[in-house]
Write an enzyme that holds these catalytic residues in place. Structure first.
Site, short mmCIF file in Angstrom:
data_model
loop_
_atom_site.label_atom_id
_atom_site.label_comp_id
_atom_site.label_asym_id
_atom_site.label_seq_id
_atom_site.Cartn_x
_atom_site.Cartn_y
_atom_site.Cartn_z
N SER A 138 0.86 -1.16 0.02
CA SER A 138 -0.03 -0.04 0.14
C SER A 138 0.85 1.31 -0.07
O SER A 138 1.98 1.07 0.42
CB SER A 138 -0.89 -0.11 1.39
OG SER A 138 -1.70 1.31 1.42
N TYR A 148 -1.20 -1.14 10.52
CA TYR A 148 -1.57 -1.26 9.15
C TYR A 148 -0.48 -0.88 8.49
O TYR A 148 0.05 -1.62 7.74
CB TYR A 148 -2.88 -0.69 8.82
CG TYR A 148 -3.43 -1.13 7.34
CD1 TYR A 148 -3.93 -1.98 7.00
CD2 TYR A 148 -2.91 -0.10 6.50
CE1 TYR A 148 -4.27 -2.30 5.58
CE2 TYR A 148 -3.08 -0.44 5.26
CZ TYR A 148 -3.89 -1.48 4.82
OH TYR A 148 -4.07 -1.78 3.35
#
Ligand SMILES: NC(=O)c1ccc[n+]([C@@H]2O[C@H](COP(=O)([O-])OP(=O)(O)OC[C@H]3O[C@@H](n4cnc5c(N)ncnc54)[C@H](OP(=O)(O)O)[C@@H]3O)[C@@H](O)[C@H]2O)c1
Length: 261
Positions: A138, A148
């Site tokens: 990401s 995350y």
């Protein structure tokens, strides 16, 4: 004949990988938890493209299930030529708000599963002298926003290291780093993204098409779209204290940035 294995194939980016890989004639191994959705997709792809599709239901937080997927990846009788480590989810709110078991489950899917399957794939593919691994990371891997983004940093760096280790072996490794993409991701996390302007959003079909082109070129870090290419280029040179300061809003409960991306 190429066989490709995709984790998180029932929705979003993973489903789009499955659609495009089947359309180009790859046989597939589809991994996710939802058996009914896996079987429906497998039937659709067999009918549309005449490819072989295996369904391998697995909850990647479960070590035994992950081990079974790793065994499939490592098979010498039915070799897997392309592994797409895509499965993932994020948690609403901030790191300290979450129960540690929620964080551990997220870590297991985002990081541990990628570690185990990259290891299995890397060894098997190096032995055959060909293959490709795509680890869906990401743009969040370049910021500092909760566990995350830490897991996604791990995925990007793991992929870079493995790509170096496999250089010249015939095996490529690509960390795919999308920004905001229209999928089920935010809905599943129960995060309202309606305040985000449309221009920041990517579409999964275009994202996957560009990613597969980068994989064919052996690109190690693939960032889709001019917007996110510019963002990542900036994040690589901006002083880290500034990156931390801008990432700080992500620690606010239920903020837009708190999606973890
Ligand atoms: N959408 C974005 O804005 C965005 C941006 C950057 C990166 N990403 C990354 O892109 C990847 C794909 O996300 P997406 O946006 O396509 O999300 P999505 O539409 O919610 O799809 C997630 C997929 O992961 C699978 N999955 C979730 N937990 C799992 C588990 N415990 N075991 C096995 N499979 C599991 C789901 O299948 P089942 O529910 O059937 O198990 C589903 O197929 C993720 O790694 C995500 O972090 C997404």
């Amino acid at each position: 004949m190429t066989t490709s294995l995709v984790t998180g194939a029932t929705a979003g980016i993973g489903r789009e990988f499955a659609l495009q890989l089947a359309a180009r004639g790859d046989d597939l191994v589809l991994v996710a938890r939802d058996l009914a959705r896996l079987e429906a997709l497998a039937a659709e792809l067999r009918a549309a493209h005449g490819v072989d599709v295996e369904v391998l239901p697995a909850d990647l937080t479960d070590r035994r299930a992950l081990g079974a997927v790793a065994e499939r990846v490592a098979s010498t009788e039915r070799p897997v030529d392309l592994v797409v480590n895509n499965a993932g989810f994020s948690l609403k709110g901030s790191f300290l708000e979450h129960d540690i078991t929620q964080e551990e489950a997220q870590f297991d899917v985002l990081a541990r599963a990628v570690l185990v399957l990259s290891h299995a794939a890397g060894r098997a593919m190096r032995e055959r002298g060909r293959g490709a691994i795509v680890n869906v990371s990401s743009v969040a891997s370049f910021i500092a926003s909760g566990a995350y983004s830490a897991s996604k940093s791990y995925v990007t760096v793991l992929s870079e290291g493995l790509a170096s280790e496999l250089a010249g072996s015939g095996v490529t490794v690509t960390a795919l780093c999308p920004g905001f993409t229209h999928t089920e991701f935010h809905q599943r996390a129960d995060v309202d993204m309606s305040r985000l302007p449309e221009f920041v959003w990517l579409d999964a079909p275009r994202l996957v098409r560009d990613a597969l082109a980068d994989v064919a070129k052996g690109k190690v870090v693939s960032v889709p779209s001019p917007l996110y290419k510019a963002a990542v280029a900036a994040l690589r040179v901006i002083p880290r204290p500034l990156v931390r300061a801008t990432s700080r809003s992500a620690h606010r409960p239920s903020s837009v940035a708190g999606t973890g991306r």
